[in-house]
Design an enzyme around this catalytic site. Structure first.
Site, PDB file in Angstrom:
ATOM      1  N   TYR A 164     -58.520 -20.266  36.816  1.00 44.00           N
ATOM      2  CA  TYR A 164     -57.220 -20.904  37.058  1.00 44.00           C
ATOM      3  C   TYR A 164     -57.392 -22.352  37.528  1.00 44.00           C
ATOM      4  O   TYR A 164     -56.632 -23.240  37.122  1.00 44.00           O
ATOM      5  CB  TYR A 164     -56.404 -20.090  38.071  1.00 44.00           C
ATOM      6  CG  TYR A 164     -56.082 -18.695  37.591  1.00 44.00           C
ATOM      7  CD1 TYR A 164     -55.732 -18.462  36.259  1.00 44.00           C
ATOM      8  CD2 TYR A 164     -56.131 -17.596  38.441  1.00 44.00           C
ATOM      9  CE1 TYR A 164     -55.449 -17.175  35.800  1.00 44.00           C
ATOM     10  CE2 TYR A 164     -55.838 -16.315  37.995  1.00 44.00           C
ATOM     11  CZ  TYR A 164     -55.507 -16.112  36.674  1.00 44.00           C
ATOM     12  OH  TYR A 164     -55.229 -14.849  36.231  1.00 44.00           O
TER      13      TYR A 164
HETATM   14  C1  LIG Z   1     -60.228 -13.138  35.321  1.00 42.70           C
HETATM   15  C2  LIG Z   1     -60.660 -12.764  33.913  1.00 42.70           C
HETATM   16  C3  LIG Z   1     -59.459 -12.447  33.064  1.00 42.70           C
HETATM   17  C4  LIG Z   1     -61.378 -13.977  33.311  1.00 42.70           C
HETATM   18  O1  LIG Z   1     -61.846 -13.650  32.013  1.00 42.70           O
HETATM   19  P1  LIG Z   1     -63.369 -13.923  31.590  1.00 42.70           P
HETATM   20  O2  LIG Z   1     -63.421 -13.792  30.122  1.00 42.70           O
HETATM   21  O3  LIG Z   1     -64.233 -13.050  32.421  1.00 42.70           O
HETATM   22  O4  LIG Z   1     -63.622 -15.398  32.129  1.00 42.70           O
HETATM   23  P2  LIG Z   1     -63.472 -16.825  31.468  1.00 42.70           P
HETATM   24  O5  LIG Z   1     -62.784 -16.870  30.184  1.00 42.70           O
HETATM   25  O6  LIG Z   1     -62.986 -17.687  32.574  1.00 42.70           O
HETATM   26  O7  LIG Z   1     -64.993 -17.060  31.199  1.00 42.70           O
HETATM   27  C5  LIG Z   1     -65.598 -18.128  31.794  1.00 42.70           C
HETATM   28  C6  LIG Z   1     -67.013 -17.779  32.130  1.00 42.70           C
HETATM   29  O8  LIG Z   1     -67.701 -17.518  30.908  1.00 42.70           O
HETATM   30  C7  LIG Z   1     -68.703 -18.506  30.725  1.00 42.70           C
HETATM   31  N1  LIG Z   1     -68.688 -18.859  29.295  1.00 42.70           N
HETATM   32  C8  LIG Z   1     -69.650 -18.500  28.448  1.00 42.70           C
HETATM   33  N2  LIG Z   1     -69.341 -18.946  27.217  1.00 42.70           N
HETATM   34  C9  LIG Z   1     -68.157 -19.596  27.297  1.00 42.70           C
HETATM   35  C10 LIG Z   1     -67.346 -20.268  26.363  1.00 42.70           C
HETATM   36  N3  LIG Z   1     -67.675 -20.348  25.071  1.00 42.70           N
HETATM   37  N4  LIG Z   1     -66.195 -20.834  26.793  1.00 42.70           N
HETATM   38  C11 LIG Z   1     -65.832 -20.765  28.096  1.00 42.70           C
HETATM   39  N5  LIG Z   1     -66.580 -20.108  29.021  1.00 42.70           N
HETATM   40  C12 LIG Z   1     -67.734 -19.550  28.630  1.00 42.70           C
HETATM   41  C13 LIG Z   1     -68.351 -19.631  31.659  1.00 42.70           C
HETATM   42  O9  LIG Z   1     -69.503 -20.276  32.092  1.00 42.70           O
HETATM   43  C14 LIG Z   1     -67.642 -18.930  32.787  1.00 42.70           C
HETATM   44  O10 LIG Z   1     -68.535 -18.414  33.728  1.00 42.70           O
HETATM   45  P3  LIG Z   1     -68.125 -18.327  35.282  1.00 42.70           P
HETATM   46  O11 LIG Z   1     -66.759 -17.720  35.405  1.00 42.70           O
HETATM   47  O12 LIG Z   1     -69.191 -17.484  35.849  1.00 42.70           O
HETATM   48  O13 LIG Z   1     -68.118 -19.723  35.794  1.00 42.70           O
HETATM   49  C15 LIG Z   1     -61.641 -11.564  33.927  1.00 42.70           C
HETATM   50  O14 LIG Z   1     -62.806 -11.920  34.614  1.00 42.70           O
HETATM   51  C16 LIG Z   1     -61.047 -10.311  34.513  1.00 42.70           C
HETATM   52  O15 LIG Z   1     -60.428  -9.520  33.815  1.00 42.70           O
HETATM   53  N6  LIG Z   1     -61.247 -10.106  35.827  1.00 42.70           N
HETATM   54  C17 LIG Z   1     -60.796  -8.910  36.498  1.00 42.70           C
HETATM   55  C18 LIG Z   1     -59.292  -8.799  36.512  1.00 42.70           C
HETATM   56  C19 LIG Z   1     -58.642  -9.986  37.149  1.00 42.70           C
HETATM   57  O16 LIG Z   1     -59.033 -10.434  38.214  1.00 42.70           O
HETATM   58  N7  LIG Z   1     -57.599 -10.480  36.487  1.00 42.70           N
HETATM   59  C20 LIG Z   1     -56.821 -11.580  36.985  1.00 42.70           C
HETATM   60  C21 LIG Z   1     -55.825 -11.040  37.936  1.00 42.70           C
HETATM   61  S1  LIG Z   1     -54.805 -12.342  38.553  1.00 42.70           S
END
Ligand SMILES: CC(C)(COP(=O)(O)OP(=O)(O)OC[C@H]1O[C@@H](n2cnc3c(N)ncnc32)[C@H](O)[C@@H]1OP(=O)(O)O)[C@@H](O)C(=O)NCCC(=O)NCCS
Length: 189
Positions: A156
């Site tokens: 975010y």
């Molecule tokens: C929060 C959530 C939706 C984020 O989704 P995600 O796919 O895991 O995360 P992102 O899209 O932000 O991925 C970014 C990470 O991937 C990495 N990455 C690898 N390849 C990437 C690419 N091509 N583009 C962007 N990021 C990349 C980044 O370095 C980053 O790592 P970091 O977060 O350790 O810094 C997910 O982690 C989730 O479901 N969490 C649990 C539930 C939750 O908390 N939901 C939100 C409630 S408000």
């Protein structure tokens, strides 16, 4: 036994209400797994997700594997007075003494965003978020997320969300939450 979804994202697509209804058990499974909730929470949440689909401005994006399994889901709608979340945030803003400003006028509420743990950390959540907000109604977007250094927080912040309300306790949940927001539309990457 159902096989774990493949972590590789093959496509991101908008889902209609009918398409989400057809895949609701799958979507709720991702939700409970990603949030670490007990499996029974999925059934409890189904009526609420179904009711949300009927709200004005509802928009949903899914991420799919090569095998067409759902690996991530995000949705939201236009927030409005009378909705539980809207009234909770309004109460929080008023009691914090913070400026309500126009945050609660004409906003898209990002209600759910979840990626299956096997597919996290590869940019899928950001892709879903960007697709969801591109074309979302409203002049701003608001969301709530538990306080703490989480991947959701990093996402975010990276996408430009700023603090609206911090350490807020929603009725019925002992965890402190932050309410974050940003103007729409998103700048292109
Ligand atoms: C929060 C959530 C939706 C984020 O989704 P995600 O796919 O895991 O995360 P992102 O899209 O932000 O991925 C970014 C990470 O991937 C990495 N990455 C690898 N390849 C990437 C690419 N091509 N583009 C962007 N990021 C990349 C980044 O370095 C980053 O790592 P970091 O977060 O350790 O810094 C997910 O982690 C989730 O479901 N969490 C649990 C539930 C939750 O908390 N939901 C939100 C409630 S408000």
């Amino acid at each position: 036994m159902t096989a774990a979804p493949s972590p590789r994202c093959d496509r991101i697509a908008e889902l209609t209400t009918d398409q989400l209804r057809a895949r609701l058990p799958e979507a709720l499974q991702i939700y409970v797994t990603a949030m670490g909730y007990p499996p029974t929470t999925a059934q409890q949440r189904a009526p609420m997700w179904s009711a949300h689909m009927l709200r004005a401005g509802w928009r949903c994006i899914g991420a799919f594997s090569e095998q067409d399994e759902l690996i991530g889901i995000g949705y939201g709608y236009l927030g409005a007075p009378g909705q539980w979340w809207h009234e909770q945030v309004r109460r929080g803003l008023l009691s914090s003494g913070a400026e309500i400003g126009d945050w609660l006028d004409d906003y898209f509420e990002l209600t759910e965003l979840h990626v299956h743990p096997a597919g996290q950390g590869a940019g899928v959540g950001e892709e879903i978020l960007r697709h969801l907000l591109t074309g979302a109604p409203g002049s701003k977007v608001l969301l709530s997320t538990p306080e703490g250094p989480t991947r959701a927080w990093r996402l975010y912040r990276r996408v430009g969300f700023t603090d609206v309300l911090r350490n807020y306790r929603f009725t019925g949940d002992p965890r402190p939450f932050a309410v974050l927001g940003r103007p729409l539309p998103l700048e292109p990457r």
